[in-house]
Structure formats: C-alpha cells, structure tokens
Design an enzyme around this catalytic site. Structure first.
Site, PDB file in Angstrom:
ATOM      1  N   LYS A 193      59.746  25.092 100.208  1.00  0.00           N
ATOM      2  CA  LYS A 193      61.063  25.015 100.136  1.00  0.00           C
ATOM      3  C   LYS A 193      61.317  24.843 101.702  1.00  0.00           C
ATOM      4  CE  LYS A 193      61.320  25.703  95.737  1.00  0.00           C
ATOM      5  NZ  LYS A 193      61.363  27.052  94.941  1.00  0.00           N
TER       6      LYS A 193
HETATM    7  C1  LIG Z   1      61.011  27.335  93.459  1.00  0.00           C
HETATM    8  C2  LIG Z   1      62.128  27.860  92.511  1.00  0.00           C
HETATM    9  C3  LIG Z   1      62.154  29.231  92.230  1.00  0.00           C
HETATM   10  C4  LIG Z   1      61.108  30.100  92.074  1.00  0.00           C
HETATM   11  O1  LIG Z   1      61.017  30.496  93.158  1.00  0.00           O
HETATM   12  P1  LIG Z   1      59.533  31.473  93.695  1.00  0.00           P
HETATM   13  O2  LIG Z   1      60.048  31.999  94.944  1.00  0.00           O
HETATM   14  O3  LIG Z   1      58.600  30.627  93.701  1.00  0.00           O
HETATM   15  O4  LIG Z   1      59.553  32.459  92.793  1.00  0.00           O
HETATM   16  C5  LIG Z   1      63.418  29.247  91.104  1.00  0.00           C
HETATM   17  N1  LIG Z   1      64.165  28.474  90.942  1.00  0.00           N
HETATM   18  C6  LIG Z   1      63.853  27.095  91.541  1.00  0.00           C
HETATM   19  C7  LIG Z   1      65.231  26.158  91.054  1.00  0.00           C
HETATM   20  C8  LIG Z   1      63.161  26.838  92.380  1.00  0.00           C
HETATM   21  O5  LIG Z   1      62.995  25.530  92.872  1.00  0.00           O
END
Ligand SMILES: *Cc1c(COP(=O)(O)O)cnc(C)c1O
Length: 387
Positions: A193
C-alpha cells in the site's frame, strides 16, 4: 523466466530514517501500544484532519471494529463494492450481518452512485435497506463521497470508507480520511500500500464517541478509564471489560515505522504520479485502455490498472509479462464470484460491470522504487505481448 530482476507490482520503500525509528523503539521501554502509537495516530490526524485515529493490527481488523462500532450485527445488511479485496465484505460477515454488493462505474471502477441509488430505491420499497455501506477507493481514487453522503442522509445508512488504497489521496479539496461524508475511514499499511507498518491499519473518525468504542474494541473491550466503568475503581490496578473486544493492537515498532513513512508521503505520491504520467505517455496507441485520473481530487495511485481491449488475450498478455519477470497482478476477482460467496447465493451476471472489468484488467507495477528503466522495461514487455 528472463534473467533480469523481477519487478513486483507493489512493494515497500524503507530508508535509514525508518530503520532508526524502529531501533529507537526497540531500545525504549515500550514495545506495544505505547507512546509511538499515540504519535502515529496524531500524525494520521495531522495528515487527514480527522478528529481521531485508532491504529490497529491491520485494515481487516479496523474494518471489523468499524462495523461493530456502528452496531452491525445479525439481521443487518452491509453493502460494499463488488470490485474489492474480500476483506471489504468479510468484515460484515464477522459481525453476523448479511453482505450484498453494488456494481461499479466503468470509468473509475469505484462503486457506481447510480447503481447504489437504484439499489437503495428497490431496498427501500422492500424494507431491506442496508445499515452500513462501505465504498472502496479503488486504486487510490476516492469514490464520489459527496453523492454517497447525500444518499446516506436520504436513506439513513452509515458509511465506512475503505480507503486501504487511498492514504494521502485528496477529494474535493480535503484529504481522504477527513470523514467529511462518512462515519469512519479505514486505512491499510500493508507493504504494497502507500505507506507501510508491515502489517497495520487504522480507523479514523470525527465522532469522539465512535473513537472511544473503536479503542475499546481494539483491546479486549477493556478500559482503565474510571469514567467508563459501572462502579468506582478499586485501585490503580483496576480495569473493567465493558464489551467483547479483540486484540487488534499495533506494536510501537510498527507505529514508529508508520510515522517515519508518513513524513515522505508527498514524495511517494509525487513519484507514483510521475510513473503514471510516463505510462500514460508510453502506452498511448496500444490496444488497451489506460486508467483515468479524475479531476475531483488526487488519487494516491496505489494501482495502475490497464484494460486489455481484447479480453480473450488478457491471460496471454499476463503470462507473457510474468515470463518476462514483470510482476503484474489482477485486482480484483469480483468478491461475489468467490466460492465462499457463491455458496451464500451469489452468481455470475449479478454485477456485470465488475465482471467485465475483471476479464480485461491487468495491474502494472506501480510503486515509488520503480526506476525509469523499470517502467521502460514494463512497457516494452507489454508491447511485445500485445503484438
Ligand atoms: C489491502 C486491503 C484490505 C486489507 O488490508 P490489510 O491491512 O491487509 O488487512 C482491505 N480492503 C482493501 C480494499 C484492500 O486493498
């Protein structure tokens, strides 16, 4: 496989200042949920202008406690985008609620406001309105939150923004996370991210009562605040469990990394936009559709997703890029087509725009560590695969 270096679609960017921040915590008295968490939460508030930020072990945990804080439970309905990671929907199932999906807009690939409006009208006449709607800021570009906020007032539902992709993004002059048109905004700090804490997430809100609930739910439902107890404190050791919570805490090491990363967020976004500019330029004329950056804000550009014109060639193009060491990926397989969701009654054809989008989608590498040479290599490989 070529002998050239593998280029991932997304990866973290860690520098010496990040390492020093983590080391300082390791040499301190606190390792988990101490002063670094408070500093990180303040940094998130400073970035977004949200009143409160609650750091969690990951965004999935933040989505779960966001639903719980809004009293989502058995008998309730929660709607999210068909084009998202499964966590956007699973959070409602954790609470015993029923999940349904809204189809996407074919330009932004975000939840379609028209589809949402139509579905709400149907649900209103059937007496089956959702308690919560979870729009997802796909690829880092904000949904049309002003319109969704207006619908939430008209139909009486609450809003959780899944902004896992959109940390640092802007929408109509404010930062994503400001919660101008929502109750809670959730961020993810997974390594692919925008900024990372390894695993990590946060729930942001302007409602201090909601923030209090989120804090309780994050840590076992336990409070040490005498004001929140149902009887006088019995001493300095005393705590009460007032609700059923979880251990969804982030560590201080992670929070220190996150705060250090946040100091570079503008540079990260600038780099992502520069890469997207180069892609836009170099991909012009190929038999693909490039992603659209809307003028109503600034995408955090978590992903750069192309659509292959000829959907029958998507797999060939994908495999060819992978064979060249290009870590392309596909975001997302529509959630309702997952076996677990099909078993709940969902089927192909229910959300046709998300399904059509999926059949053509390829996410090209997009992260701040991509060099200009990397971008050129991706484009050359894509050209070859399409010819
Ligand atoms: C990555 C992601 C999540 C989950 O994030 P984590 O921190 O890995 O639990 C939830 N929603 C979306 C749209 C994502 O891309």
């Amino acid at each position: 496989m070529s002998d050239e270096r593998f280029i991932p679609y997304g990866t973290q960017s860690i520098d010496d200042s990040d390492l020093r921040a983590i080391e300082a915590v390791l040499r301190s008295d606190w390792l988990t949920q101490g002063p670094a968490i408070e500093r990180f939460e303040q940094s998130l508030c400073a970035l977004t202008n949200a009143g409160d930020a609650v750091a969690t072990s990951n965004a999935t945990a933040a989505l779960h406690i966001a639903c719980l804080a809004l009293d989502v439970g058995p008998g309730d309905k929660v709607w999210t985008s068909a084009n998202s990671f499964v966590a956007s929907a699973n959070c409602a199932l954790y609470c015993g609620a029923q999940v349904d999906f809204v189809d996407i807009d074919p330009i932004s690939f975000n939840m379609s406001v028209e589809a949402l409006d139509a579905k709400l009208l149907d649900a209103a006449s059937a007496g089956a309105l959702p308690k919560v709607v979870i729009p997802v800021h796909f690829a880092g570009q904000s949904c049309d939150m002003k319109a969704i906020g207006a619908l939430s007032k008209r139909f009486g539902f609450r809003v959780i923004e899944d902004a896992s992709h959109a940390v640092g993004g802007r929408y109509l002059g404010s930062m994503v996370g400001a919660c101008q048109y929502s109750d809670i905004t959730v961020f993810s700090f997974h390594p692919v991210k925008i900024v990372t804490t390894a695993e990590g997430g946060a729930a942001l809100t302007n409602d201090s009562e909601l923030a209090g609930r989120l804090r309780l739910l994050r840590s076992h439902g336990i409070t040490r605040d005498p004001d929140l107890m149902d009887s006088p404190s019995q001493g300095a050791w005393y705590y009460q469990q007032t609700t059923l919570g979880y251990n969804y805490r982030m560590t201080d090491m992670q929070a220190a990394l996150g705060a250090s990363q946040l100091t570079r967020i503008e540079a990260f976004l600038d780099r992502r936009h520069a890469i997207a500019d180069t892609y836009d330029q170099l991909l012009d004329g190929l038999p693909i559709r490039r992603p659209v950056r809307l003028a109503n804000g600034r995408s955090a550009l978590h992903l750069y997703v192309i659509q292959v014109d000829d959907e029958s060639r998507r797999k060939v193009v994908f495999d060819s890029l992978r064979a060249d060491g290009i870590g392309v990926n596909v975001h997302y397989i529509p959630i309702h087509l997952q076996p677990y969701y099909r078993a709940l009654g969902f089927r192909e054809g229910q959300f046709p725009f998300a399904e059509a989008y999926y059949r053509r989608a390829i996410s090209l590498p997009m992260h701040p560590k991509l060099s200009s040479d990397d971008v050129q290599r991706v484009v050359r490989s894509l050209e070859t695969s399409l010819s």
